[in-house]
Write a protein that holds these residues in place. Structure first.
Motif, PDB file in Angstrom:
ATOM      1  N   ARG A 233       6.904 -17.499  10.689  1.00  0.00           N
ATOM      2  CA  ARG A 233       7.730 -18.730  10.738  1.00  0.00           C
ATOM      3  C   ARG A 233       7.824 -19.359   9.352  1.00  0.00           C
ATOM      4  O   ARG A 233       8.856 -19.891   8.961  1.00  0.00           O
ATOM      5  CB  ARG A 233       7.123 -19.735  11.710  1.00  0.00           C
TER       6      ARG A 233
ATOM      7  N   LEU B  19      11.225 -21.415  18.510  1.00  0.00           N
ATOM      8  CA  LEU B  19      10.622 -21.537  17.177  1.00  0.00           C
ATOM      9  C   LEU B  19      10.275 -22.980  16.785  1.00  0.00           C
ATOM     10  O   LEU B  19       9.137 -23.240  16.376  1.00  0.00           O
ATOM     11  CB  LEU B  19      11.535 -20.908  16.111  1.00  0.00           C
ATOM     12  N   GLN B  23       6.511 -24.437  16.216  1.00  0.00           N
ATOM     13  CA  GLN B  23       6.153 -25.082  14.942  1.00  0.00           C
ATOM     14  C   GLN B  23       5.544 -26.462  15.204  1.00  0.00           C
ATOM     15  O   GLN B  23       4.504 -26.810  14.648  1.00  0.00           O
ATOM     16  CB  GLN B  23       7.439 -25.211  14.084  1.00  0.00           C
TER      17      GLN B  23
END
Lengths: 307, 263
Positions: A233, B19, B23
């Motif tokens: 990420r 995502l 996060q």
């Protein structure tokens, strides 16, 4: 004409509804099948390991002894849950096909989704049951060691004339933090959640895989990548770190794999951190989301699979 | 085929949509101290740390314990370089575990340093040099540990003890004891901060020490040591006679034992 007849027959057939009882029956059959494979022999190995880790290393300092006991046994729990989850799930579908059990079940009015859910639930019940037994063994040994270690340290402090009330209170606090607390059980819960996600991924892969070995290897690869999800990420969210091609590759990997590092609260528990309720809700919620979506994708792949 | 395409589409859409959630969740768990914060050590080092975490999965604690046992074995073989390198690995794997930092510094600043200091086969100058190098290494380990755990009173206390007993840097020892007390350390760390400041050769530290010890004296927390150092500070700071404490300083029975050569 023939197509029209087929569709009219399909319409006339009564729609088989989802049945929790049927799923439970399939789950229990799966548990029995796995128990017969002697998978639970690991429990005996675990108990020996826990006793060994608890009493073998008396040379290191007392706080570290408790720390070592927790890290070794929780590490063993993680290995147990993930290996059992991956291997048993990867074996189930091919074994059912080989034994023709799959055809017997699906020739009855059993929806394929019920079959999948039953299999998954069976594996999770087995992992959950194993973890409960091992958690109980670990708790017992830790509780025994905690009082022994405290007595040992206080005796040593008394000999060195350092047993001031303040110092003894500090030792009590340290040993209590490293000893048996609810946090230990939350760590085991996090291990179960991680295993549940990995097991669902394994089930998904076993629907598209051509061999058991492929499923096992691919699931372990995804498990390793999943632990480095934050790194992937990082590549995606920080454009200055990488080129466009790397970012696309990172996005694909991050999209396909679950972030398994989110369940790694074990290290914090071993270090004596207190697990807040919010963290428990967070990891439970994300695990439920992963399992639901991956199971749905598995269903989409399995529903039209030619068996 | 249609279902397979649907499955791929669901997997990709979910994958991208999750995502930001992942996060956010990771940051939340880091704030709650459940997951390790990424270290502020530069990108390369960060990637190394995270790569290590990824390759070991959730088994870093287990790996750290195994390396610690190996380090203990090397300690029994008196192989200090190996002990240091193994503890470096252990503290990298578990940077939030206070015990590992404490033990790593203890091995260097006390065990290794004393081993070289009393090593009869080495020349005296080399013995002193090696002693100081290992004490410095012990201090460096604790300072590194304090980057990860700046609020930990135990690490500050251990740093103070090394600065006092091994380096004889009383100003630094006083600062470290004071930091320990400020972060919830045991009561004696406040008194010891005063004692350490009193022994330094810096007037600013004397003033700090005097303030601490006088406050404790006024709060009826006096000990023979406290009176002794307060008297010393009154003398050094030229405190007017009427402001001095009425007690007489206790007589020392002998000089304090010195550890290691002075520099």
């Amino acid at each position: 004409m023939s197509n029209a007849t087929n569709s009219s027959i399909a319409e006339k057939q009564p729609r088989v509804r989802f049945s929790p009882q049927r799923v439970w029956t399939l789950a229990m059959a799966t548990v029995t099948q796995l128990v017969r494979m002697k998978i639970l022999a690991f429990l005996v190995v675990f108990c020996l390991l826990a006793v060994g880790a608890g009493f073998a290393f008396s040379v290191i300092n007392p706080e570290q002894q408790l720390n070592l006991l927790k890290s070794v046994t929780l590490g063993a729990l993680q290995i147990f849950s993930i290996v059992i989850g991956v291997v048993s799930t990867a074996l189930l579908l091919p074994k059912d096909m080989e034994d023709r059990t799959l055809y017997t079940i699906l020739s009855k009015p059993v929806p394929r989704f019920d079959y999948l859910l039953g299999k998954l639930l069976g594996v999770l019940l087995l992992i959950g049951g194993g973890l409960i037994v091992m958690d109980a063994v670990l708790s017992l040994i830790l509780w025994l060691r905690e009082s022994m270690v405290f007595e040992d340290v206080v005796t040593r402090m008394r000999l060195e004339k350092m047993d001031t009330p303040e110092a003894v209170a500090q030792v009590r606090e340290i040993v209590a933090r490293q000893g048996l607390t609810w946090n230990l059980h939350w760590a085991v819960w996090a291990i179960f959640l991680k295993a549940a996600v990995v097991t669902t991924v394994s089930l998904l892969l076993s629907c598209i895989a051509s061999s058991t070995l492929f499923t096992i290897i691919m699931t372990f690869c995804i498990t390793i990548i999943g632990h480095g999800h934050a790194l992937i990420r990082e590549f995606f969210f920080q454009p200055h770190l990488s080129s466009a091609a790397s970012r696309v590759a990172a996005l694909l990997l991050a999209a396909i794999c679950p972030d398994l590092a989110q369940f790694d609260i074990v290290d914090s528990v071993v270090n004596g951190e207190i697990v807040p309720w919010a963290a428990v809700y967070d990891i439970t919620g994300i695990a439920a989301l992963y399992v639901t979506v991956y199971l749905f994708v598995t269903h989409l792949l399995f529903v039209e699979k030619e068996l | 085929m249609k279902r397979e395409l649907q499955a791929i589409a669901v997997l990709l859409v979910f994958g991208v949509a999750k995502l930001p959630l992942e996060q956010h969740l990771t940051q939340d768990l880091r704030k709650q101290k459940m997951l390790e914060e990424p270290l502020q050590l530069g990108v390369g080092e960060n990637m190394g740390q995270m790569g290590l975490a990824a390759s070991l999965g959730g088994l870093r604690g287990l790996a750290a314990s195994m390396f610690q046992l190996r380090a203990h074995l090397e300690f029994t073989h008196v192989n200090w370089a190996k002990v240091d390198s193994l503890y470096k690995l252990v503290t990298r794997l578990q940077p939030r575990n206070v015990r590992y930092w404490e033990e790593a510094s203890w091995h260097m600043a006390y065990n290794a340093a004393s081993h070289y200091l009393y090593h009869q086969e080495l020349k005296p100058a080399l013995r002193g040099q090696l002693y100081h190098d290992h004490v410095k290494r012990g201090i460096a380990i604790l300072e590194e540990g304090l980057k990860f755990l700046p609020d930990n009173p135990r690490l500050w206390q251990k740093l103070a003890e090394i600065q006092w007993h091994r380096s004889k840097d009383f100003k630094q020892a006083g600062d470290a004891y004071w930091n320990s007390f400020q972060h919830g350390g045991l009561n004696f760390t406040e008194r010891f901060a005063g004692f350490a400041y009193a022994q330094s050769n810096d007037p600013e530290s004397w003033r700090k020490g005097y303030a601490i010890l006088k406050r404790l004296y006024d709060a009826n927390k006096s000990t023979p040591g406290l009176v002794e150092f307060l008297k010393l500070l009154e003398q050094n700071l030229h405190v007017p006679t009427e402001q001095r404490i009425p007690d007489t300083a206790p007589v020392r029975k002998g000089p304090e034992p010195q550890a290691g050569p002075q520099r």
